[in-house]
Design an enzyme around this catalytic site. Structure first.
Site, PDB file in Angstrom:
ATOM      1  N   LYS A 245       8.972  66.124  95.842  1.00 29.00           N
ATOM      2  CA  LYS A 245       7.794  65.774  95.968  1.00 29.00           C
ATOM      3  C   LYS A 245       7.601  67.537  97.594  1.00 29.00           C
ATOM      4  CE  LYS A 245       5.405  62.654  94.149  1.00 29.00           C
ATOM      5  NZ  LYS A 245       6.156  61.294  94.360  1.00 29.00           N
ATOM      6  N   ARG A 246       9.233  66.628  98.562  1.00 23.70           N
ATOM      7  CA  ARG A 246       8.925  67.222  99.082  1.00 23.70           C
ATOM      8  C   ARG A 246       8.977  68.682  98.686  1.00 23.70           C
ATOM      9  NH1 ARG A 246      14.590  68.260 101.035  1.00 23.70           N
ATOM     10  NH2 ARG A 246      15.349  67.105  98.963  1.00 23.70           N
TER      11      ARG A 246
END
Ligand code: GLU
Length: 491
Positions: A245-246
């Site tokens: 998700k980063r």
């Protein structure tokens, strides 16, 4: 690569654990399995590995099925839920036990933990010490069932992507195959299923590579045909760490919501690991014709959102106008007052045709189509600042009068008006078009100005030009602090 004969037809599976959304890595695994099956006219099976009851959810199952359908990855068999096969796993575990390949173990978690610590303190590997191997634990005592690992085995296999690999079986644990509550563990259920479902090729992420020798051990004990394995390399983010998700959105449906086309995303995903010369764009038929595991590389690929956007723009540009209209409609901001005729499918398709060449996502397409659908127009403040200034007043004024008296509203008559006024005011077409464009669409970028005028029609065009004009005049009379008054630049 292998001496093993592969039964025909080829059978592959995608076997997600439903603990979250279908993410990009999972979708790529599904896509590779799908393409491999279609290329070889084999069978693509969908299996939901839902035995981890705490982490599996119905909403995750629904999300995976939705993601697969959206990507147009149709499966031939399934979905088969592992929780519907619990009796089968128990029967196989009992059979393995009867044949000496498995045993009951009553060691409690606390005992195991204590012994693990002792082993570690002595510098030994923290493995199950085999205490219950020959204890004949009674079925009445709470127990798990463990697989009896045969010593001194070598697990060698030729991975279709990684090449030959070999693992020392002495390093393997006597792994739990059935838990106290009767639930099978992953490595056991996956083998029972792959054997029962006659899977010929296991194509999955390489995070499972260390499970493969454990699974081969179970295949051997079952006397089942061992499938071929193809472990797909990881997908990295731009910083070369595992995609997460980063790095931005990772769920397939988030891409749908952002306005990506499913075949554009699939085309992007297939190139994460697979290549065919230096071709970038493939139709689904081409992928099916060309895809094979021979051209899947063994090094990780890097996810590049810019390239995905570029591909999406290409797919949008090449989609039929009528197909784009309903997709863009889904992403459209609310319409205050629909323009007459704007819900007509042909009209909407026409709007798409004019706008699709500039849109990179369906969301951008929806945004740029809004002025053609809603009577209420929002003018982008930066566009207003740039193109609706005091010196636009004479332009808009003359155009309004000349356009208002046109008998016919078509490309030719409109062009004549602009040419005449341009000559009279000694201005280029672009100087005239820009304030009109902002007055009509609220933006500095749009299709050709005559196309816009024709699409909006006389009544809406004149109302918008006249609205922009009154606004400009009002600002000269009484500049308000909120309005982007041109008077600052032109006192
Ligand atoms: N259920 C496993 C997962 O989602 C995949 C198992 C497999 O492909 O062997 O990671």
């Amino acid at each position: 690569m292998t001496s093993q004969t592969i039964p025909s037809p080829i059978r592959v599976r995608f076997a997600p654990s439903p603990t979250g959304n279908l993410h990009l890595g999972g979708a790529r695994t599904a896509l590779f399995n799908f393409l491999f099956a279609r290329h070889h006219r084999g069978v693509f099976l969908l299996r939901i590995e839902d035995t981890d009851r705490e982490r599996s959810t119905d909403s995750a199952i629904a999300a995976i099925l939705d993601g697969m359908r959206w990507l147009d990855l149709t499966w031939d068999e399934g979905p088969i839920y592992q929780t519907s096969r619990l009796d089968r796993y128990r029967d196989v575990a009992l059979d393995l036990m009867a044949r000496g390949h498995a045993y009951r173990c009553s060691c409690t978690p606390d005992e195991l933990e204590e012994r693990r610590k002792e082993a570690q303190a002595k510098g030994l590997p923290p493995r199950y010490d085999g205490r219950c191997r020959d204890r004949h634990v009674s079925p009445e005592t709470p127990h798990v069932i463990r697989f009896r690992n045969t010593p001194d085995q070598i697990f060698a296999f030729s991975d279709l992507i990684r090449g030959p690999l070999s693992f020392d079986g002495n390093l393997l644990d006597d792994l739990v195959i059935l838990r106290t509550d009767g639930m099978p563990t992953y490595n056991f259920a996956v083998v029972v299923d792959d054997a029962d479902m006659k899977i010929t090729h296991v194509i999955r992420g390489d995070d499972h590579i260390n499970n493969t020798p454990r699974q081969i051990a179970i295949f051997r004990a079952l006397g089942a045909e061992i499938p071929l394995f193809a472990h797909l390399p990881m997908i990295f983010g731009s910083d070369r760490t595992k995609l997460s998700k980063r790095h931005g959105a990772t769920s397939v449906m988030a891409y749908r919501d952002m306005g990506y086309l499913p075949h554009a995303l699939a085309n992007y995903l297939v190139r994460l690991g697979w290549s065919h010369k230096d071709q970038e764009i493939f139709s689904r038929e081409e992928l099916i014709a060309l895809f094979d595991l021979d051209h899947v590389g063994s090094s990780p690929s890097v996810f590049n959102p810019e390239k995905l956007l570029w591909l999406n723009a290409h797919y949008i540009k090449n989609s039929p106008d009528a197909a784009l209209a309903p997709l863009a409609t889904e992403l459209l901001a609310p319409i205050e007052e629909p323009l007459p005729g704007s819900s007509d499918p042909d009209y909407r398709a026409h709007v798409m045709g004019l706008l699709k060449g500039r849109a990179r996502t369906l969301a951008e397409l929806a945004e740029s189509s809004h002025p053609f659908l809603d009577r209420a127009l929002t003018i982008d403040p930066a566009a207003r600042e740039k193109a609706l200034r005091t010196d636009s007043i004479p332009i808009l004024d003359s155009l309004l009068t000349a356009l208002g008296s046109l008998q016919e509203w078509n490309a030719e008559t409109l062009k004549n008006v602009f040419t005449q006024i341009g000559e009279a005011q000694n201005r280029k077409l672009g100087d005239l078009a820009q304030p009109v464009r902002v007055a009509l669409t609220g933006k500095t970028v749009s299709p050709g100005i005559f196309d816009v005028l024709i699409l909006l029609g006389r009544e809406v065009s004149l109302t918008r030009i006249s609205g922009a004009l009154s606004e400009l005049r009002k600002n000269i009379m009484a500049p308000s602090p909120e309005s982007s008054s041109p008077r600052k630049d032109h006192p």
